[in-house]
Each structure stands twice: as C-alpha cells, then as structure tokens.
Write a protein that holds these residues in place. Sequence first.
Motif, PDB file in Angstrom:
ATOM      1  N   VAL A   1      41.504  43.066 -15.853  1.00 46.25           N
ATOM      2  CA  VAL A   1      40.547  42.476 -14.909  1.00 46.25           C
ATOM      3  C   VAL A   1      41.286  42.103 -13.630  1.00 46.25           C
ATOM      4  CG1 VAL A   1      38.965  40.573 -14.472  1.00 46.25           C
ATOM      5  CG2 VAL A   1      39.100  41.588 -16.762  1.00 46.25           C
ATOM      6  N   VAL A   2      40.842  42.653 -12.505  1.00 45.53           N
ATOM      7  CA  VAL A   2      41.412  42.285 -11.211  1.00 45.53           C
ATOM      8  C   VAL A   2      40.327  42.453 -10.151  1.00 45.53           C
ATOM      9  CG1 VAL A   2      42.321  44.622 -10.804  1.00 45.53           C
ATOM     10  CG2 VAL A   2      43.297  42.672  -9.565  1.00 45.53           C
ATOM     11  N   ASP A   3      40.208  41.461  -9.283  1.00 45.90           N
ATOM     12  CA  ASP A   3      39.237  41.491  -8.198  1.00 45.90           C
ATOM     13  C   ASP A   3      39.972  41.927  -6.938  1.00 45.90           C
ATOM     14  OD1 ASP A   3      36.881  41.199  -6.843  1.00 45.90           O
ATOM     15  OD2 ASP A   3      37.041  39.031  -6.611  1.00 45.90           O
ATOM     16  N   ILE A   4      39.599  43.060  -6.359  1.00 43.92           N
ATOM     17  CA  ILE A   4      40.369  43.647  -5.263  1.00 43.92           C
ATOM     18  C   ILE A   4      39.720  43.290  -3.923  1.00 43.92           C
ATOM     19  CG2 ILE A   4      41.355  45.762  -4.325  1.00 43.92           C
ATOM     20  CD1 ILE A   4      41.150  46.991  -7.100  1.00 43.92           C
ATOM     21  N   ASP A   5      40.224  42.234  -3.302  1.00 43.65           N
ATOM     22  CA  ASP A   5      39.707  41.785  -2.013  1.00 43.65           C
ATOM     23  C   ASP A   5      40.770  41.750  -0.927  1.00 43.65           C
ATOM     24  OD1 ASP A   5      37.010  41.402  -2.709  1.00 43.65           O
ATOM     25  OD2 ASP A   5      37.481  39.477  -3.635  1.00 43.65           O
ATOM     26  N   THR A   6      42.053  41.750  -1.319  1.00 42.85           N
ATOM     27  CA  THR A   6      43.143  41.658  -0.350  1.00 42.85           C
ATOM     28  C   THR A   6      44.182  42.737  -0.657  1.00 42.85           C
ATOM     29  OG1 THR A   6      44.489  40.156  -1.709  1.00 42.85           O
ATOM     30  CG2 THR A   6      42.828  39.146  -0.255  1.00 42.85           C
ATOM     31  N   GLU A   7      45.123  42.920   0.266  1.00 39.49           N
ATOM     32  CA  GLU A   7      46.196  43.888   0.028  1.00 39.49           C
ATOM     33  C   GLU A   7      47.030  43.494  -1.194  1.00 39.49           C
ATOM     34  OE1 GLU A   7      46.813  46.774   1.321  1.00 39.49           O
ATOM     35  OE2 GLU A   7      45.246  46.730   2.836  1.00 39.49           O
ATOM     36  N   GLU A   8      47.225  42.201  -1.391  1.00 41.53           N
ATOM     37  CA  GLU A   8      47.964  41.745  -2.568  1.00 41.53           C
ATOM     38  C   GLU A   8      47.213  42.107  -3.839  1.00 41.53           C
ATOM     39  OE1 GLU A   8      50.029  37.686  -4.399  1.00 41.53           O
ATOM     40  OE2 GLU A   8      48.676  37.556  -2.686  1.00 41.53           O
ATOM     41  N   ASP A   9      45.890  41.938  -3.836  1.00 40.39           N
ATOM     42  CA  ASP A   9      45.077  42.349  -4.988  1.00 40.39           C
ATOM     43  C   ASP A   9      45.247  43.839  -5.249  1.00 40.39           C
ATOM     44  OD1 ASP A   9      44.030  39.751  -5.104  1.00 40.39           O
ATOM     45  OD2 ASP A   9      42.234  40.285  -3.960  1.00 40.39           O
ATOM     46  N   TRP A  10      45.235  44.622  -4.176  1.00 37.27           N
ATOM     47  CA  TRP A  10      45.359  46.076  -4.308  1.00 37.27           C
ATOM     48  C   TRP A  10      46.684  46.448  -4.969  1.00 37.27           C
ATOM     49  CZ3 TRP A  10      41.637  49.618  -2.331  1.00 37.27           C
ATOM     50  CH2 TRP A  10      42.001  50.969  -2.466  1.00 37.27           C
ATOM     51  N   GLN A  11      47.755  45.837  -4.512  1.00 40.24           N
ATOM     52  CA  GLN A  11      49.072  46.122  -5.079  1.00 40.24           C
ATOM     53  C   GLN A  11      49.138  45.733  -6.550  1.00 40.24           C
ATOM     54  OE1 GLN A  11      51.848  44.112  -2.489  1.00 40.24           O
ATOM     55  NE2 GLN A  11      51.141  45.241  -0.687  1.00 40.24           N
ATOM     56  N   LEU A  12      48.566  44.584  -6.892  1.00 41.95           N
ATOM     57  CA  LEU A  12      48.535  44.157  -8.285  1.00 41.95           C
ATOM     58  C   LEU A  12      47.744  45.150  -9.127  1.00 41.95           C
ATOM     59  CD1 LEU A  12      48.966  42.159 -10.604  1.00 41.95           C
ATOM     60  CD2 LEU A  12      46.947  40.903  -9.791  1.00 41.95           C
ATOM     61  N   ALA A  13      46.596  45.601  -8.611  1.00 39.65           N
ATOM     62  CA  ALA A  13      45.773  46.548  -9.350  1.00 39.65           C
ATOM     63  C   ALA A  13      46.523  47.849  -9.600  1.00 39.65           C
ATOM     64  CB  ALA A  13      44.472  46.811  -8.592  1.00 39.65           C
ATOM     65  N   GLU A  14      47.274  48.327  -8.604  1.00 43.33           N
ATOM     66  CA  GLU A  14      48.036  49.564  -8.802  1.00 43.33           C
ATOM     67  C   GLU A  14      49.123  49.379  -9.865  1.00 43.33           C
ATOM     68  OE1 GLU A  14      47.802  52.344  -4.933  1.00 43.33           O
ATOM     69  OE2 GLU A  14      49.292  50.740  -4.791  1.00 43.33           O
ATOM     70  N   LEU A  15      49.781  48.231  -9.848  1.00 48.40           N
ATOM     71  CA  LEU A  15      50.805  47.969 -10.861  1.00 48.40           C
ATOM     72  C   LEU A  15      50.192  47.917 -12.259  1.00 48.40           C
ATOM     73  CD1 LEU A  15      52.936  45.263  -9.008  1.00 48.40           C
ATOM     74  CD2 LEU A  15      53.632  47.602  -9.564  1.00 48.40           C
ATOM     75  N   LEU A  16      49.060  47.246 -12.393  1.00 53.87           N
ATOM     76  CA  LEU A  16      48.389  47.170 -13.687  1.00 53.87           C
ATOM     77  C   LEU A  16      47.928  48.547 -14.147  1.00 53.87           C
ATOM     78  CD1 LEU A  16      46.231  43.945 -13.186  1.00 53.87           C
ATOM     79  CD2 LEU A  16      48.122  44.233 -14.794  1.00 53.87           C
ATOM     80  N   TYR A  17      47.355  49.310 -13.231  1.00 51.54           N
ATOM     81  CA  TYR A  17      46.884  50.653 -13.578  1.00 51.54           C
ATOM     82  C   TYR A  17      48.040  51.525 -14.063  1.00 51.54           C
ATOM     83  CZ  TYR A  17      44.922  55.317 -13.113  1.00 51.54           C
ATOM     84  OH  TYR A  17      44.523  56.606 -13.356  1.00 51.54           O
ATOM     85  N   GLN A  18      49.162  51.508 -13.328  1.00 49.24           N
ATOM     86  CA  GLN A  18      50.307  52.327 -13.708  1.00 49.24           C
ATOM     87  C   GLN A  18      50.879  51.895 -15.059  1.00 49.24           C
ATOM     88  OE1 GLN A  18      52.633  51.646 -10.203  1.00 49.24           O
ATOM     89  NE2 GLN A  18      51.536  53.186  -8.998  1.00 49.24           N
ATOM     90  N   ALA A  19      50.931  50.578 -15.291  1.00 48.73           N
ATOM     91  CA  ALA A  19      51.437  50.077 -16.581  1.00 48.73           C
ATOM     92  C   ALA A  19      50.533  50.506 -17.722  1.00 48.73           C
ATOM     93  CB  ALA A  19      51.564  48.559 -16.536  1.00 48.73           C
ATOM     94  N   LEU A  20      49.222  50.442 -17.512  1.00 50.09           N
ATOM     95  CA  LEU A  20      48.280  50.835 -18.552  1.00 50.09           C
ATOM     96  C   LEU A  20      48.348  52.338 -18.815  1.00 50.09           C
ATOM     97  CD1 LEU A  20      45.268  48.583 -17.546  1.00 50.09           C
ATOM     98  CD2 LEU A  20      46.556  48.444 -19.685  1.00 50.09           C
ATOM     99  N   GLN A  21      48.530  53.117 -17.764  1.00 48.99           N
ATOM    100  CA  GLN A  21      48.670  54.562 -17.936  1.00 48.99           C
ATOM    101  C   GLN A  21      49.898  54.898 -18.757  1.00 48.99           C
ATOM    102  OE1 GLN A  21      45.469  55.612 -17.080  1.00 48.99           O
ATOM    103  NE2 GLN A  21      46.520  57.406 -16.284  1.00 48.99           N
ATOM    104  N   GLN A  22      51.002  54.218 -18.485  1.00 45.38           N
ATOM    105  CA  GLN A  22      52.220  54.438 -19.241  1.00 45.38           C
ATOM    106  C   GLN A  22      52.053  54.016 -20.692  1.00 45.38           C
ATOM    107  OE1 GLN A  22      55.310  52.382 -17.101  1.00 45.38           O
ATOM    108  NE2 GLN A  22      55.232  53.784 -15.340  1.00 45.38           N
ATOM    109  N   HIS A  23      51.380  52.886 -20.901  1.00 40.46           N
ATOM    110  CA  HIS A  23      51.137  52.410 -22.258  1.00 40.46           C
ATOM    111  C   HIS A  23      50.272  53.391 -23.038  1.00 40.46           C
ATOM    112  CE1 HIS A  23      48.889  50.149 -25.351  1.00 40.46           C
ATOM    113  NE2 HIS A  23      50.038  49.505 -25.534  1.00 40.46           N
ATOM    114  N   ASP A  24      49.213  53.871 -22.416  1.00 36.15           N
ATOM    115  CA  ASP A  24      48.299  54.796 -23.092  1.00 36.15           C
ATOM    116  C   ASP A  24      48.963  56.127 -23.405  1.00 36.15           C
ATOM    117  OD1 ASP A  24      46.369  52.853 -22.967  1.00 36.15           O
ATOM    118  OD2 ASP A  24      45.304  53.716 -21.263  1.00 36.15           O
ATOM    119  N   ALA A  25      49.947  56.492 -22.566  1.00 33.15           N
ATOM    120  CA  ALA A  25      50.663  57.760 -22.784  1.00 33.15           C
ATOM    121  C   ALA A  25      51.719  57.646 -23.881  1.00 33.15           C
ATOM    122  CB  ALA A  25      51.311  58.224 -21.479  1.00 33.15           C
ATOM    123  N   GLY A  26      51.914  56.416 -24.376  1.00 32.47           N
ATOM    124  CA  GLY A  26      52.864  56.213 -25.471  1.00 32.47           C
ATOM    125  C   GLY A  26      54.276  55.968 -25.007  1.00 32.47           C
TER     126      GLY A  26
END
Length: 232
Positions: A207-232
Amino acid sequence: MTIAIIPARGGSKRIPRKNIRDFCGQPMISYAIAAARAAGCFEHIIVSTDDAEIAAVARDHGATTPFLRAARLADDHTGTAAVVVDAIQQLDRRGLSADSYCCIYATVPLIRACDLLAAYQRLNDCAADFAFSAAAFGFPIQRALQLAANGCATPFWPENMAKRSQDLTPAYQDAGQFYWGRREAWLEGRGVFDGNGLAHLLPRYRVVDIDTEEDWQLAELLYQALQQHDAG
C-alpha cells in the motif's frame, strides 16, 4: 455484467502527467489495466479521461475509452464518486450497463488481480453495497502526536499514552486501490464508508499513496522488491 472504471484525468498538479509517466518501464496506468485484465471478471475495462494522450495509452494497453470526460469533471475538486456516476451514465447511453462496477485508481502499481477477485467474491457473498481495499495502520493512531510551532510534541489523546498497544482498538486506512460497488449504490450516492462497505485487507507493504516524488520513489522500490520476491 461487471465493468472496471479507471479515472485518469490529465491535469495532475503535484506529479505532472503521473497517470502515464514511466514507472519501472511501463506507463503508470498500465498496471491498473493489466490487473483488471488478469482478474478475468470484467466484461469491459473503461478509462474515464479528459486527455487524448492518456486515452491513447490506455487503449494501447488493453482498455477502452468510449467517451472523453467533460472538463467540469476533471478539475482538482471533483470527487471520485461523481466521475464514476458520470461513467455509468455515459456507458448506459451506449448500451453498456452492469450490475457491479469497480473503480480502480490509475496510480496503483502494487495492485494484484487476486485482490480484485477476492473483494468481488466477498461483495457477491453478502448484502453490502461496496467492497474496497484497506490496510491496518502500522502504529496505534490513539498515540498520535501533534507539533506546536516551536516543534514540541504533545499527544492528541494523553489518556492513551500509557495504555498497552494490545488494549487499543486496531485502526485501518483506505488503501486507495479499488472500490467495488453495486450499480444502485453508485447511482444513489451511497458512501463507501457509511457502514455498508466491506474492507478487503492488504498487507501494508503493498500500500502506497503516490502524491509526491518521494512517494513515487518509495513505490518503485516496493515494486522492484516485490518483483524480485515473486521471482524467487
């Protein structure tokens, strides 16, 4: 019939053009469209926008744009419910009427098709008007602090500061990903949070609310971490 409605206006102020800005290699809106398509429960996936470029990107990624939203519904003050009602009415005029509509926000790269499906099934299993994404707060809200002009902190509720966390009522937030609603509930103006909306709980790390550049950066980090996790 079920229809997904994705609101995506062109005039975002805090992050310009955020609905189609590149996010980890894809336009932001493409993640909402992909999740809706993967859920397999929508007869139509509609993007409501006032912007021709957003409409073109949406079509490129599998959504349809049977109408352009009026400018009066694309300003900073128009609420989501008004946009959904307008979309329902626009679709009615085109012969596309559904029993349930799901409003999916355009800036939800962490959304998952399984959550869309699970919330829809919960809505069908009961008499609620809505089913929406939610998450638990990570810290007891009853211990929230307020800051004075000099930076000194005081509690909003001093009586709760000495209480154990487990003795405080858990609190939840709107996760801001999607809102399933029955046709009559949308059109009659019933509120998602009026006591007849089911909360489909998500883990806080999705869960992330994307309203600022900092939010955007956090969302990208979370997305990349989740992608890596899902890939095993």
